[in-house]
Design an enzyme around this catalytic site. Sequence first.
Site, PDB file in Angstrom:
ATOM      1  N   HIS A  59       2.980 -10.273  -9.657  1.00 33.52           N
ATOM      2  CA  HIS A  59       4.431 -10.580  -9.520  1.00 33.52           C
ATOM      3  C   HIS A  59       5.269  -9.498  -8.807  1.00 33.52           C
ATOM      4  CE1 HIS A  59       8.673 -11.626 -10.759  1.00 33.52           C
ATOM      5  NE2 HIS A  59       8.832 -10.138 -11.186  1.00 33.52           N
ATOM      6  N   SER A  60       4.929  -8.345  -9.019  1.00 31.33           N
ATOM      7  CA  SER A  60       5.311  -7.257  -8.357  1.00 31.33           C
ATOM      8  C   SER A  60       4.317  -5.826  -8.537  1.00 31.33           C
ATOM      9  CB  SER A  60       6.613  -6.736  -8.835  1.00 31.33           C
ATOM     10  OG  SER A  60       6.614  -6.136 -10.011  1.00 31.33           O
ATOM     11  N   GLU A  67       0.744  -1.063   0.015  1.00 34.38           N
ATOM     12  CA  GLU A  67      -0.064   0.070   0.070  1.00 34.38           C
ATOM     13  C   GLU A  67       1.012   1.376  -0.137  1.00 34.38           C
ATOM     14  OE1 GLU A  67      -3.313   0.257  -0.399  1.00 34.38           O
ATOM     15  OE2 GLU A  67      -3.242  -2.028  -0.788  1.00 34.38           O
ATOM     16  N   SER A 111      19.096  -8.607  -8.950  1.00 30.55           N
ATOM     17  CA  SER A 111      17.804  -8.729  -9.706  1.00 30.55           C
ATOM     18  C   SER A 111      18.196  -9.615 -10.927  1.00 30.55           C
ATOM     19  CB  SER A 111      17.796  -7.243 -10.278  1.00 30.55           C
ATOM     20  OG  SER A 111      17.065  -6.426  -9.386  1.00 30.55           O
TER      21      SER A 111
END
Length: 487
Positions: A379-380, A164, A250
């Site tokens: 996923h993100s 959020e 990453s």
Amino acid sequence: MANWLRISSRTVANHIKKRMNKGFMGGAVHVNQSSGLWWGLNRGGPVSERNRRHIDPLAWNRATLLCVQRFKSTLAEKQHDSFLSSDSDDDNQSVDFPGGKVSYTSEMSFISESSQTRVPCYRVLDDDGDLISDCDFQQVSKEVAVKMYSNMVTLQIMDNIFYEAQRQGRISFYLTSAGEEAISIASAAALSEQDIILPQYREPGVLLWRGFTLQEFADQCFGNKADYGKGRQMPIHYGSKKHNFFTISSPIATQLPQAAGIAYSLKMDNKKACVVSYIGDGGTSEGDFHAGLNFAAVMEAPVIFFCRNNGWAISTNVSEQFRSDGIVVKGRAYGIRSIRVDGNDALAVYSAVSAAREMAINVQRPILIEALTYRVGHHSTSDDSTKYRQLDEIVYWKKARNPVNRFRNWVQNIGWWSEQQETQLRNSVRKQLLEAIQLAEKTGKPPLSELFTDVYDHPPSNLEEQENHLRETVTRHPKDYPSDISV
């Protein structure tokens, strides 16, 4: 003649007990209450009586069973795979090929691309959190079980609040572990603090278990002065030298060859520890996955490769990634012991990792664990998964196969948890997180100079030139750069 497609009837009888109510992506997967499948017998080091039950009922040759401690090289022992054995006189002839004797056969027979049944999935708790009768699992104390559940709840709340916060524009990016909480928490509980972790990016639960505070999580996501990475990494790219947790990278699967190398160093130093490297199913499509497993197998490195098979590599379904029976079967191709486990069953994950760690350290060899789970969230924050998967599929896994609810039912049913504790925990965690976010937002950003430190002892001239150029640019265009960053 050689029967290359033979399946052990005893294996089927002992281990395939019941089916999942709903098939996993790629086909129905049997549920197995015994973790014995795919484990090899240890004759190279001590293993507890409990873990002697994790013996592969399929025949294993002597070379596979023995572990040879080595630092440079050893001669491979003679190998003879029982699946490829032959009983006829014509086939008694063999060639002494590097790696062991290979029997000849006069029958042209291709090894099947897949077995007739999928590898069973080991679990301990059913979907309602009830203990399956006559199941084989590692007992946990009340203290450990309560901590596991508390951490799962904490991770769940942390994900919701940080997600959020990103939607409000307070942080730039976030990625949740929704639906996969049991994997990181339960696996971490089965490990030692000395074991080295090379994560992917859905393993904050491992850090949480090892004592990484909510404030430290917040500082990293906000990239402030207190962030150990000095604001250089994206949010959720955690790292902690104190907790033997390598900083998240990453690029997918790069950590696997690194894990094999680190594990080999532990072996050379005679450390009673192992390396655990996590990866998603999508990462197994990278070359580094195969290089890492092969390297670890050949060097007999004490590393656990833990694959979270959640069915989706961002928007790519597993059916579009590979034709094999998931990930677990890939281990045998590299000579690695493997097991498939229900990733939404915390007790099953804990038990499997406990046994895997014991073998990795005592027998000095790699282990592959495939955990079947489901990514309930997107996923993100850069993804909208409803564009490529059905909403009812998400709802089903969120409600019927929720790992947090399942484990709560178990600890509550045996009297270790109560509604009052649940309410107190959730209120406390939420309060701590909100306070941590407020403090992280108020903490200043690292100075511009930190962009150029921690790589070279003495910065080279080209790097100094870049730093000077950046400072001049910021001075000329001050409105285009954040005012809260010291030049």
